[in-house]
Design an enzyme around this catalytic site. Structure first.
Site, PDB file in Angstrom:
ATOM      1  N   GLU A 358     -11.369  16.961  -1.942  1.00  0.00           N
ATOM      2  CA  GLU A 358     -10.468  17.383  -0.860  1.00  0.00           C
ATOM      3  C   GLU A 358     -10.755  18.841  -0.488  1.00  0.00           C
ATOM      4  O   GLU A 358     -10.513  19.270   0.629  1.00  0.00           O
ATOM      5  CB  GLU A 358      -8.992  17.207  -1.270  1.00  0.00           C
ATOM      6  N   HIS A 389     -19.483   1.093 -21.045  1.00  0.00           N
ATOM      7  CA  HIS A 389     -19.431  -0.372 -20.933  1.00  0.00           C
ATOM      8  C   HIS A 389     -19.173  -0.809 -19.500  1.00  0.00           C
ATOM      9  O   HIS A 389     -18.854  -1.964 -19.261  1.00  0.00           O
ATOM     10  CB  HIS A 389     -18.334  -0.920 -21.857  1.00  0.00           C
ATOM     11  N   LYS A 513      -2.861   9.636   8.572  1.00  0.00           N
ATOM     12  CA  LYS A 513      -1.404   9.521   8.401  1.00  0.00           C
ATOM     13  C   LYS A 513      -0.749   9.222   9.746  1.00  0.00           C
ATOM     14  O   LYS A 513       0.161   8.407   9.846  1.00  0.00           O
ATOM     15  CB  LYS A 513      -0.825  10.835   7.870  1.00  0.00           C
TER      16      LYS A 513
END
Ligand code: F6P
Length: 549
Positions: A358, A389, A513
């Site tokens: 960000e 893994h 947004k």
């Protein structure tokens, strides 16, 4: 870009054209003193960068690059409280949150240290009251569960640190559990509310802006849950007993209903993702206590001083940042894996994703021009042994070059911590350490780390030459974690200087947004126009709306 900067980039790239051809296995073979030359110690942190694909000559070129980009001048601007966040017209003074009480810090005639310590003391009073069992719910019961409602910087830092430092929890006479709810869909919150008692639950509404829809929606769900349970009890008493607010916008907290005495403030000059050193860190202080939180701040403060004063050759944030610039801009490596070998640091990769991406996920310079070079790489990670893994196959034998940060404490379960299975856990920690060292060695050296690798089929061979750094902490405690996080914060700042971008704004996340709010109207049927979107979105909306009929 000035001619001097261009020249320096050219010199670095010319050096890189030859240097990049050298394999790490050869660099190690050529110089038995490589580790001695390429590690630094600051306090409880050892930074080993000998497995980075650099030579001492490379470092000199990188420091020259930093000089032509006026790194020292930018560091001075940051710590002078200049408005280095130019698009928002603000300073970036998260470092001021860690200043000791007697430090002198005046910006624009204001005594910043006094303001900071006033709010810190306010937070500490709240912490002590809750920990002592003196904070009572609306029916007089002791608060036993605290739910932090926040998102992004108002969630990730406190979540990461409370988990990381759980071994340092303060002992309270009553049970005190800290929880986090961030997701906009309410799934985390509803899960929590299912088994919490309204009478004993306190909510911290954490939001710098106090306008973030994710947080406000979760907060209002929490309020309704309490109101439903308390029936006719006055709203003001519910709000007073069950909500604390942390924000840089006191008016908005008041408007929402947070009682004035339950508000803790901070300032516009603290970026959201840099804010856990303020009262956004309240969950941390509730977990590890007032002294623990102060130790955490002290670790970060010492890193600030180191960053300001140490010469670049020994300066951890500068070294780490410039090695990142080398990897991104010269070696063309666009992925950085964060790999803690300690389950307590599970949330660290997520936290650093926000901090780095960000901040430096930008493509426009401070002068408003498109950048000429790549900026922040893609950052991801997981607890190292688990990641072995999962995605290490790609690190070892995939086609992508990736750089890694290995983070691990040398010691664990120190004597003061009594644990029923202490011996077994020490043995397990040694296993984690062994895996950490084995992986960075194999990634660096490839087949050269093995015996008779040349007799193996290609699918069992290791290319190596994947660069990494190792951050070896003496042990994971509030002080060392504070220093570690401040190290990354300053690394991000140094890289922003080299890339010529503003690391303190985040305009890229704003438009999404806004579009979400217009899309919401279409989902709820308040706006039936679908042709003003694209056909994909319209198709998905039709399908979703059919579901809601
Ligand atoms: O949407 C991004 C962002 O602005 C982050 O930078 C910030 O940490 C997060 O939202 C939460 O913001 P606030 O603390 O204002 O609720």
């Amino acid at each position: 870009m000035t001619d001097a900067k261009k020249r320096q980039w050219d010199e670095l790239l010319t050096h890189g054209a030859t240097a990049s051809k050298q394999h790490l296995a050869d660099l190690f073979a050529e110089d038995p003193d490589r580790f001695t030359k390429m590690h630094r110690q600051f306090g409880p942190l050892m930074f080993d960068f000998s497995k980075q694909r650099v030579t001492e000559e490379t470092l000199n070129h990188l420091f020259e690059l930093a000089r032509t980009h006026e790194l020292n001048e930018w560091i001075a601007r940051l710590f002078a409280g200049e408005k280095v966040n130019d698009t928002e017209g603000r300073a970036a003074m998260h470092w001021a949150l860690r200043l000791p009480q007697d430090a002198i810090c005046e910006v624009d005639g204001e005594n910043v240290t006094a303001q900071v310590h006033e709010q810190l003391a306010r937070m500490e009073r709240i912490v002590e009251k809750i920990q002592a069992g003196q904070w009572r719910g609306a029916t007089g019961e002791v608060i036993t569960d605290v739910i932090n409602i926040g998102v992004g910087g108002s969630d990730l830092g406190p979540l990461m640190v409370t988990e990381a430092l759980a071994d340092f929890s303060t002992r309270t006479r009553h049970r005190l559990n800290i929880h986090f709810a961030s997701t906009i869909d309410g799934s985390q919150l509803s899960q929590l509310l299912r088994d919490k008692k309204p009478q004993t639950t306190l909510f911290i509404v954490s939001s710098k802006s106090f306008t973030t829809i994710d947080t406000l929606t979760n907060a209002s769900t929490a309020l309704q849950w309490l109101q439903r349970s308390f029936g006719r009890r006055a709203s003001s008493s519910i709000l007073h007993c069950h909500f604390v607010g942390v924000s840089a916008s006191p008016d908005k907290m008041t408007e929402w209903g947070i009682a004035e005495e339950n508000q803790i403030g901070f300032w516009g000059w603290v970026g959201g993702r840099y804010s856990m050193w303020s009262a956004i860190g309240l969950p941390i202080a509730l977990k590890i206590g007032v002294q623990g939180f102060r130790d955490f701040l002290a670790g970060a403060y010492d890193m600030d001083e180191h960053f300001k004063n140490a010469r670049w050759e020994d300066n951890l944030p500068v070294l780490m940042a410039m090695l990142g610039v080398w990897n991104t801009n010269v070696l063309g490596i666009n992925g950085l894996a964060i790999l803690p070998y300690d389950g307590r640091l599970k949330q660290l990769p997520l936290y650093l994703e926000q901090l780095e991406m960000e901040s430096n996920g930008k493509s426009v310079t401070r002068e408003g021009e498109p950048v000429e070079r790549a900026t922040c790489p893609i950052i991801w990670g997981d607890v190292g042994p688990n990641a072995q893994h999962a995605f290490y196959q790609l690190l070892h034998q995939g086609t992508e070059a990736v750089t890694c940060d290995f983070i691990v404490p040398a010691r664990r379960y120190h004597e003061s911590l009594h644990h029923d299975a202490a011996d077994e856990l020490i043995a397990q920690h040694q296993l984690a350490l062994a895996n950490c060292l084995a992986q960075s060695r194999l990634l660096a050296l490839g087949d050269a780390a093995l015996k008779d690798a040349e007799n193996e089929p290609l699918y069992k061979r290791y290319r190596g030459n994947q660069p990494s750094s190792t951050l070896l902490l003496d042990e994971l405690d509030p002080y060392s974690l504070g220093a570690l996080i401040a190290l990354y914060e300053h690394k991000v700042f140094v890289q922003s200087v080299i890339w010529g971008i503003n690391p303190f704004d985040q305009w890229g996340v704003e438009m999404g947004k806004k579009i979400a709010m217009t899309t919401l109207g279409k989902i709820r049927g308040e706006d039936n126009e679908l042709d003003d979107t694209d056909v994909s979105t319209a198709g998905l909306l039709r399908r979703i709306r059919a579901e809601w009929k």
